[in-house]
Design a protein around this motif. Sequence first.
Motif, PDB file in Angstrom:
ATOM      1  N   ASN A 178      31.165 -19.972 -34.946  1.00 21.06           N
ATOM      2  CA  ASN A 178      30.680 -20.099 -33.575  1.00 21.06           C
ATOM      3  C   ASN A 178      31.750 -19.602 -32.602  1.00 21.06           C
ATOM      4  OD1 ASN A 178      29.538 -20.645 -31.163  1.00 21.06           O
ATOM      5  ND2 ASN A 178      29.174 -22.836 -31.536  1.00 21.06           N
ATOM      6  N   VAL A 179      31.583 -18.356 -32.134  1.00 17.97           N
ATOM      7  CA  VAL A 179      32.584 -17.706 -31.275  1.00 17.97           C
ATOM      8  C   VAL A 179      32.714 -18.454 -29.942  1.00 17.97           C
ATOM      9  CG1 VAL A 179      33.178 -15.513 -30.120  1.00 17.97           C
ATOM     10  CG2 VAL A 179      32.203 -15.493 -32.425  1.00 17.97           C
ATOM     11  N   GLN A 180      31.692 -19.249 -29.600  1.00 19.12           N
ATOM     12  CA  GLN A 180      31.794 -20.020 -28.347  1.00 19.12           C
ATOM     13  C   GLN A 180      32.962 -21.001 -28.401  1.00 19.12           C
ATOM     14  OE1 GLN A 180      28.113 -21.405 -26.654  1.00 19.12           O
ATOM     15  NE2 GLN A 180      29.156 -22.558 -25.053  1.00 19.12           N
ATOM     16  N   GLY A 181      33.339 -21.371 -29.658  1.00 19.04           N
ATOM     17  CA  GLY A 181      34.472 -22.295 -29.819  1.00 19.04           C
ATOM     18  C   GLY A 181      35.785 -21.741 -29.291  1.00 19.04           C
ATOM     19  N   LEU A 182      35.815 -20.429 -29.027  1.00 22.25           N
ATOM     20  CA  LEU A 182      37.045 -19.805 -28.510  1.00 22.25           C
ATOM     21  C   LEU A 182      37.147 -19.934 -26.992  1.00 22.25           C
ATOM     22  CD1 LEU A 182      36.927 -16.480 -30.583  1.00 22.25           C
ATOM     23  CD2 LEU A 182      38.256 -18.544 -31.110  1.00 22.25           C
ATOM     24  N   LEU A 183      36.033 -20.369 -26.368  1.00 21.14           N
ATOM     25  CA  LEU A 183      35.980 -20.442 -24.902  1.00 21.14           C
ATOM     26  C   LEU A 183      36.185 -21.871 -24.427  1.00 21.14           C
ATOM     27  CD1 LEU A 183      34.395 -17.746 -25.676  1.00 21.14           C
ATOM     28  CD2 LEU A 183      33.237 -18.020 -23.506  1.00 21.14           C
ATOM     29  N   PRO A 184      36.549 -22.062 -23.159  1.00 19.08           N
ATOM     30  CA  PRO A 184      36.644 -23.425 -22.631  1.00 19.08           C
ATOM     31  C   PRO A 184      35.265 -24.058 -22.547  1.00 19.08           C
ATOM     32  CG  PRO A 184      36.919 -21.825 -20.866  1.00 19.08           C
ATOM     33  CD  PRO A 184      36.846 -21.045 -22.133  1.00 19.08           C
ATOM     34  N   ASP A 185      35.239 -25.394 -22.367  1.00 16.11           N
ATOM     35  CA  ASP A 185      33.923 -26.046 -22.339  1.00 16.11           C
ATOM     36  C   ASP A 185      33.272 -25.937 -20.957  1.00 16.11           C
ATOM     37  OD1 ASP A 185      35.570 -29.313 -22.506  1.00 16.11           O
ATOM     38  OD2 ASP A 185      35.568 -27.715 -20.996  1.00 16.11           O
ATOM     39  N   GLN A 186      34.011 -25.402 -19.962  1.00 20.78           N
ATOM     40  CA  GLN A 186      33.388 -25.250 -18.645  1.00 20.78           C
ATOM     41  C   GLN A 186      33.160 -23.776 -18.364  1.00 20.78           C
ATOM     42  OE1 GLN A 186      36.133 -28.170 -16.627  1.00 20.78           O
ATOM     43  NE2 GLN A 186      34.605 -27.879 -15.004  1.00 20.78           N
ATOM     44  N   LEU A 187      31.919 -23.291 -18.582  1.00 20.34           N
ATOM     45  CA  LEU A 187      31.598 -21.875 -18.360  1.00 20.34           C
ATOM     46  C   LEU A 187      31.045 -21.651 -16.966  1.00 20.34           C
ATOM     47  CD1 LEU A 187      29.969 -21.006 -21.820  1.00 20.34           C
ATOM     48  CD2 LEU A 187      32.393 -20.932 -21.139  1.00 20.34           C
ATOM     49  N   ASP A 188      31.096 -22.713 -16.129  1.00 18.10           N
ATOM     50  CA  ASP A 188      30.576 -22.579 -14.758  1.00 18.10           C
ATOM     51  C   ASP A 188      31.678 -22.291 -13.744  1.00 18.10           C
ATOM     52  OD1 ASP A 188      30.521 -26.006 -13.599  1.00 18.10           O
ATOM     53  OD2 ASP A 188      31.637 -25.100 -15.261  1.00 18.10           O
ATOM     54  N   GLU A 189      32.936 -22.412 -14.173  1.00 20.08           N
ATOM     55  CA  GLU A 189      34.043 -22.172 -13.234  1.00 20.08           C
ATOM     56  C   GLU A 189      34.853 -20.954 -13.675  1.00 20.08           C
ATOM     57  OE1 GLU A 189      34.689 -26.538 -11.251  1.00 20.08           O
ATOM     58  OE2 GLU A 189      36.399 -25.585 -12.248  1.00 20.08           O
ATOM     59  N   TYR A 190      34.789 -19.893 -12.839  1.00 19.07           N
ATOM     60  CA  TYR A 190      35.471 -18.654 -13.228  1.00 19.07           C
ATOM     61  C   TYR A 190      35.795 -17.782 -12.006  1.00 19.07           C
ATOM     62  CZ  TYR A 190      30.561 -17.023 -12.931  1.00 19.07           C
ATOM     63  OH  TYR A 190      29.272 -16.768 -12.525  1.00 19.07           O
ATOM     64  N   TYR A 191      36.743 -16.848 -12.227  1.00 17.86           N
ATOM     65  CA  TYR A 191      37.099 -15.819 -11.249  1.00 17.86           C
ATOM     66  C   TYR A 191      36.256 -14.597 -11.606  1.00 17.86           C
ATOM     67  CZ  TYR A 191      41.379 -18.691 -10.952  1.00 17.86           C
ATOM     68  OH  TYR A 191      42.278 -19.735 -10.822  1.00 17.86           O
ATOM     69  N   TRP A 208      34.887  -8.225 -14.572  1.00 17.34           N
ATOM     70  CA  TRP A 208      35.738  -9.265 -15.159  1.00 17.34           C
ATOM     71  C   TRP A 208      35.232 -10.657 -14.826  1.00 17.34           C
ATOM     72  CZ3 TRP A 208      39.388  -8.955 -18.769  1.00 17.34           C
ATOM     73  CH2 TRP A 208      39.933  -7.694 -19.052  1.00 17.34           C
ATOM     74  N   THR A 209      35.190 -11.498 -15.838  1.00 21.67           N
ATOM     75  CA  THR A 209      34.938 -12.928 -15.684  1.00 21.67           C
ATOM     76  C   THR A 209      36.103 -13.632 -16.366  1.00 21.67           C
ATOM     77  OG1 THR A 209      32.525 -12.651 -15.741  1.00 21.67           O
ATOM     78  CG2 THR A 209      33.392 -14.848 -16.229  1.00 21.67           C
ATOM     79  N   VAL A 210      36.969 -14.273 -15.568  1.00 21.67           N
ATOM     80  CA  VAL A 210      38.133 -14.985 -16.114  1.00 21.67           C
ATOM     81  C   VAL A 210      37.892 -16.471 -15.902  1.00 21.67           C
ATOM     82  CG1 VAL A 210      40.650 -15.274 -16.055  1.00 21.67           C
ATOM     83  CG2 VAL A 210      39.630 -13.026 -15.547  1.00 21.67           C
ATOM     84  N   PHE A 211      37.730 -17.209 -16.992  1.00 20.71           N
ATOM     85  CA  PHE A 211      37.432 -18.631 -16.851  1.00 20.71           C
ATOM     86  C   PHE A 211      38.616 -19.376 -16.232  1.00 20.71           C
ATOM     87  CE2 PHE A 211      33.332 -18.539 -18.511  1.00 20.71           C
ATOM     88  CZ  PHE A 211      33.300 -17.638 -19.566  1.00 20.71           C
ATOM     89  N   ARG A 212      38.279 -20.333 -15.339  1.00 19.06           N
ATOM     90  CA  ARG A 212      39.316 -21.076 -14.615  1.00 19.06           C
ATOM     91  C   ARG A 212      40.102 -21.980 -15.571  1.00 19.06           C
ATOM     92  NH1 ARG A 212      38.160 -25.671  -9.917  1.00 19.06           N
ATOM     93  NH2 ARG A 212      40.161 -25.524  -8.838  1.00 19.06           N
ATOM     94  N   LYS A 213      39.360 -22.607 -16.510  1.00 15.41           N
ATOM     95  CA  LYS A 213      39.995 -23.595 -17.395  1.00 15.41           C
ATOM     96  C   LYS A 213      40.622 -22.882 -18.601  1.00 15.41           C
ATOM     97  CE  LYS A 213      39.067 -28.042 -19.576  1.00 15.41           C
ATOM     98  NZ  LYS A 213      38.021 -28.991 -20.011  1.00 15.41           N
ATOM     99  N   PRO A 214      41.921 -23.111 -18.843  1.00 16.99           N
ATOM    100  CA  PRO A 214      42.530 -22.518 -20.037  1.00 16.99           C
ATOM    101  C   PRO A 214      42.102 -23.274 -21.302  1.00 16.99           C
ATOM    102  CG  PRO A 214      44.178 -23.708 -18.750  1.00 16.99           C
ATOM    103  CD  PRO A 214      42.888 -23.818 -18.007  1.00 16.99           C
TER     104      PRO A 214
END
Length: 263
Positions: A178-191, A208-214
């Motif tokens: 599950n490649v989503q596991g590589l992303l933060p759990d908050q996909l609503d906050e991004y640059y 570019w979509t850079v997620f706010r949460k590391p």
Amino acid sequence: GSSWSYIGPDGERMWPKKYPFCGGVFQSPIDFHNDILQYDSTLLPIKLEGYDVPFTEEFVLTNNGHSVQMSLSPTMSVGSLLSKYSAAQLHLHWGNQKKQEGSEHTVGGRHFAAELHIVHYNSDKYPDFQTASDKADGLAVLAVLIEIGSFNPSYEKIFSHFQEVKYKDEKTLIPGFNVQGLLPDQLDEYYRYEGSLTTPPCYPSVLWTVFRKPVQISEKQLLDLETALYSTQSNDPAPLEMVNNFRRVQEFEERLVSVSFRQ
Ligand SMILES: NS(=O)(=O)c1cc(-c2ccccc2)cc(-c2ccccc2)c1
Ligand SMILES: [Zn+2]
């Protein structure tokens, strides 16, 4: 693997000589700092489709001499953009074990330890990512800032194969996960901003979509990333460690970055 690098005579200051777009407009990465951010209430949460890839499918992990990249299946896509963008590949950028600050984008002038890029192409308009890669609406990259913290089992699914791709042009197969596991759990906050490939040919073709949460990986995982790989082929008499494969931040004048969050 063409003739560019992050250090020496083919380093990033020389890129525009062979790759003119690298000296052009809309270049990435950039620094995110308060006076260029603008809240945009129309920015929807990022919707991922087909990211949970069964282990019966396989990803190809390749050392391309500049980064370690994993091919992705075109059944993976990003919704919530004007067109459908299908996944092409993912790869990382990092520093070195003495300076663990290898992200490409920075926040308030600060680097994170590393950065993951998941590259997608506009499959509504273009047949493949090569065709899409130099079109203004061709690519959409999801970027994840990576910091040191707890062990990350999703990243370990890739990192555990580094010994099989130590040298340039080596490849190995990784069972789907599950490649989503590589992303933060908050996909609503991004640059969000319009920029470019951060490597030659630097086409200004990336949304570019850079997620706010590391996300976090452990100190040991980061050390593996920083020490396992070489930019040179296995038979090269002058081996070069694959480190510091990040581009410096670019000038960003007269432009704003949209953010999906209020401060
Ligand atoms: N850093 S990036 O996201 O802008 C990026 C995107 C793509 C890319 C990938 C597929 C389609 C089109 C563009 C390839 C690279 C790359 C990284 C290391 C070595 C060579 C190329 C880097
Ligand atoms: Zn990248």
